[in-house]
Design a protein around this motif. Structure first.
Motif, short mmCIF file in Angstrom:
data_model
loop_
_atom_site.label_atom_id
_atom_site.label_comp_id
_atom_site.label_asym_id
_atom_site.label_seq_id
_atom_site.Cartn_x
_atom_site.Cartn_y
_atom_site.Cartn_z
N ILE A 134 0.96 -1.06 0.04
CA ILE A 134 0.02 -0.21 -0.05
C ILE A 134 0.91 1.44 0.04
N VAL A 135 0.85 2.29 -1.00
CA VAL A 135 1.58 3.20 -1.27
C VAL A 135 0.73 4.42 -1.07
N ASP A 136 1.25 5.11 -0.10
CA ASP A 136 0.49 6.70 0.25
C ASP A 136 0.74 7.67 -0.97
N ALA A 137 -0.14 8.01 -1.69
CA ALA A 137 0.09 9.16 -2.83
C ALA A 137 0.64 10.05 -2.39
N LEU A 138 0.30 10.68 -1.25
CA LEU A 138 0.60 11.97 -0.52
C LEU A 138 2.16 11.86 -0.35
N ASN A 139 2.71 10.81 -0.31
CA ASN A 139 4.14 10.82 0.02
C ASN A 139 5.10 9.78 -0.66
N LEU A 140 4.94 9.92 -2.08
CA LEU A 140 5.19 8.68 -2.90
C LEU A 140 6.69 8.37 -2.88
N GLU A 141 7.75 9.33 -2.63
CA GLU A 141 9.16 8.77 -2.60
C GLU A 141 9.19 7.74 -1.54
N ARG A 142 9.00 8.23 -0.25
CA ARG A 142 9.27 7.40 0.91
C ARG A 142 8.55 5.85 0.81
N ASN A 143 7.30 6.06 0.45
CA ASN A 143 6.62 4.78 0.29
C ASN A 143 7.10 3.82 -0.62
N LEU A 144 7.64 4.39 -1.95
CA LEU A 144 8.07 3.69 -2.73
C LEU A 144 9.34 2.95 -2.44
N TYR A 145 9.98 3.46 -1.53
CA TYR A 145 11.31 2.95 -0.95
C TYR A 145 10.73 1.53 -0.44
N LEU A 146 9.75 1.32 0.28
CA LEU A 146 9.29 0.06 0.75
C LEU A 146 8.74 -0.97 -0.37
N ALA A 147 8.11 -0.24 -1.32
CA ALA A 147 7.71 -1.02 -2.31
C ALA A 147 8.97 -1.62 -3.37
#
Lengths: 79, 633
Positions: free
Chosen positions: B90-103
């Motif tokens: 689950i990626v938070d669109a409000l905080n794409l960069e840090r969430n993409l790290y986990l992805a």
């Protein structure tokens, strides 16, 4: 590195850059995983009423952390 | 070959809306109130889709798989022990960069990944538009958009999950690491005696063995995440509403006063909405009691059964259900301050004060909620991620005099003290409660060893977000019903027990078992000025606090509050009344609270210890109050 300070000492609104993470283990990994990695631009937005915790901006996100945690982030002023 | 059943694990940063999504996917009814994933458990629910089955497992929020927190250790262990067919990030669109790290880390490890791009509506409000098709193309995996309340094209998601599960090929995207890291990865892979060591295991081995290279690896993943984000962000945000609001909400001078006003307003809202509803429920049960007393004997129901139904069940249920509106309002208000993101601001403002007694700033929320209802305070303790902080919050918040107790306290204080000193007496009682909570927190800190999770405070400061009204109301309703289910049996049982003790043996009240218990305890009560009637009132208050007063009414056979006030003042000295209130405020919180303590901590010994601890503390405070008071009178 010259001019290196830790984030807990940094003035609000200064444009800063992370140089390294001090410390070991989980605390260090936590900061790194949240995107506080060497070379990343970072800024102290404000401090809480009793000067602790601090709010910072990094990688387009805002984070709150304690002064004790900010002490582990070494930074230099940019520009 | 298409699989018949599929296992899918949900992974995401904390507060990306994973639970809402999980509830939306799996049908909220089964999960509401469980709040699983928030702390230690993983929970699983199955969904049927076109003759096939998908079992979703919700996992706690993490920033990576590197064991930097208890949640990360748990998630990593879970994924290793029971690898799912597909990992849904689950990626938070409000905080794409840090969430993409986990992805990216999930993609590196598990290959079969689907990204769910959540909160695209909230992102849109902040001028953030993400080209999800492009992101999907770049990553080589499906990217499904969703809005904050968890609404999404479920069929598209299920199809994507099955498609990815069936796929054999490695994902299109791999993180480019610097040459030094690649060399170390190759070396680690070669060192392994097993041939074909998965690349991610080699990466992990490098990360764990070399701190310098670990920084390089994390940096490379973040660089990749930043590059991907830059290519998919169609529009960049400008100065947001959040910045403007936080200039006030987090202001060094005005932040705390504003917070107090917000809490006062929320308390006012809670009471102004819940009180009429509580009165209505009370009136309904009074009417039912009356009606059964009049009509049931006429229908040939035996007297004993009539008494059990009317005086036992109906009055017991009425007393407890009267608090349901308040619990519902708590869920609503808690939901609001949580979903808007204000809760993080409160923790930010209060942290320094709370750390002075070794607590986390977030604990302020359960402690404040405890003043409305202890059950609320205990449930609110879930915002604390450390087991230790949570234990302290649960124990301490049950010492807040809840609104039921405050009601009895106001009644007694205004009956016994002239209006001038009544305010001072109330303030003294409230100050005692604050001191008790601090003491309990302090003692808990000495007794329980703090785990290594108790100190880190680092958390995100999310953008403000207006909650969805429909979602808010449905969720509140579901949580309230769930709460009712949890306490139902105990309340019915305790109503019957209290009814039995106060009705048998038949005859005058002084003969009943309840009165005999009170009389037997009178010598103890005499040490702090309590007569048997007050002791009986305390016992009757165990299932539900306000029953203490109604029981006094029964004992003295008075009608109406005015009558009771007169009788009480002629029987008891003001000092004994004050001591009674000190004890009343401190001893065993109501049964619903004790049950909730157990259910939240899953530990009977803590729940029972909290009961004994509160009795001990109440006896101590009672002795102090009465004997010190005697010196001055």
């Amino acid at each position: 590195m010259s001019g290196e300070i830790t984030l807990d000492m940094a003035a609000e609104k200064d444009a800063l850059k992370v140089t390294r993470i001090i410390g070991k283990g989980k605390a260090r990994l936590r900061l790194l995983q949240m995107g506080i990695t060497p070379g990343t631009p970072i800024e102290v937005l404000r401090r809480a009423p009793l000067a602790d915790p601090v709010e910072i901006a990094v990688r387009g996100a805002k984070l709150a952390l304690r002064q004790a945690e900010a002490k582990n982030i070494a930074v230099v002023k940019e520009g | 070959m298409t699989k018949k059943s599929l296992s899918v694990d949900l992974v995401g940063n904390p507060n990306v809306g994973k639970s809402s999504l999980f509830n939306a996917l799996t049908g909220a009814a089964q999960l509401i109130g469980n709040w699983c994933g928030k702390t230690t458990e993983a929970c699983t629910t199955k969904v049927a889709y076109r003759g096939r089955e998908i079992s979703f497992t919700d996992l706690p929020g993490v920033y990576g798989f590197g064991h930097a927190s208890r949640a990360e250790t748990l998630v990593d262990k879970h994924l290793r022990a029971d690898p799912p067919d597909v990992v849904l990030v689950i990626v938070d669109a409000l905080n794409l960069e840090r969430n993409l790290y986990l992805a990216l880390e999930a993609l590196e490890r598990y290959g079969r990944v689907v990204v769910l791009l959540n909160k695209i509506d909230a992102a849109g409000e902040h001028g953030i538009v993400i080209d999800h098709a492009r992101l999907a193309a770049l990553l080589g995996i499906p990217v499904i958009p969703a809005v904050a309340t968890g609404q999404l094209d479920a069929a598209a998601l299920y199809e994507a999950l099955f498609a990815v599960a069936d796929r054999e090929a490695a994902p299109a995207y791999t993180v480019p690491y610097p040459p030094a890291v690649e060399a170390a990865i190759a070396a680690a892979a070669a060192q392994s005696d097993r041939t074909g060591l998965a690349r991610w295991r080699a990466v992990e081995a490098v990360e764990e063995s070399d701190e310098e290279l670990q920084v390089e690896i994390i940096n490379a993943r973040y660089a990749a995440a930043a590059a991907l984000a830059a290519r998919c962000l169609v529009h960049h945000p400008t100065e947001s509403v959040t910045d403007k609001l936080d200039r006030w909400a987090l202001h060094r001078i005005w932040g705390v006063p504003i917070m107090l006003v917000v809490f006062a307003a929320l308390f006012y809202l809670t009471f102004s909405v819940s009180r009429p509803l509580s009165d209505l429920i009370g009136a309904l049960f009074d009417w039912l009691t009356e009606a059964s007393l009049t009509h049931l004997p006429a229908w040939g129901v035996p007297d004993l059964a009539v008494s059990l139904i009317a005086e036992g069940l109906l009055s017991g249920l009425g007393a407890t259900l009267g608090f349901l509106p308040q619990i519902a309002m708590f869920f609503l208000v808690y939901h609001i301050i949580q979903d808007t993101g204000y809760i993080v601001r409160v923790a930010f403002l209060m942290d320094r004060v709370m750390t002075a007694i070794g607590l986390n700033g977030k604990i302020f929320i359960p402690l404040v909620a405890g003043y409305s209802c202890n059950v609320s305070g205990i449930l609110a303790s879930r915002i604390l991620t450390s087991r230790y902080d949570r234990l302290v919050a649960v124990l301490a918040s049950s010492y807040a005099p809840c609104s039921a107790r405050l009601g009895v306290m106001v009644f007694m204080v205004s009956a016994f003290f002239p209006s001038g000193s009544a305010t001072l007496v109330m303030l003294a009682l409230l100050a005692t409660s604050v001191a008790m909570m601090a003491t309990v927190a302090f003692v808990a800190r000495l007794v329980v060893t703090a785990d290594d999770e108790s100190s880190p405070f680092i958390s995100e400061v999310p953008v403000y977000h207006l909650p969805d009204v429909k979602h808010l109301l449905l969720d509140t309703g579901a949580r309230t019903l769930h709460f009712l289910k949890r306490i139902r049996n105990v309340i019915i049982l305790s109503s019957i027990v209290v009814w039995y003790l106060s009705s048998f043996p038949a005859g005058p009240f002084e003969n009943t078992y309840l009165a005999r218990i009170g009389l037997a305890l009178e010598p103890v009560g005499a040490l702090f000025g309590l007569d048997w009637q007050l002791i009986v009132a305390l016992i009757a208050g165990i299932p539900a606090k306000e029953s203490a007063l109604t029981t006094l009414g029964v004992i003295y056979q008075t009608t109406g509050d005015g009558g009771l006030a007169n009788v009480l003042t002629s029987h008891i000295s003001p000092l004994a009344a004050f001591t009674f209130l000190v004890v009343y405020m401190t001893y065993i919180p109501c049964l619903a609270t004790v049950i909730t303590i157990y259910q939240e901590l899953r530990n009977w010994s803590v729940a029972i210890a909290s009961v004994y601890g509160s009795i001990l503390l109440s006896v101590l405070l009672g002795l102090l109050s009465y004997n010190i008071g005697k010196l001055f009178i």
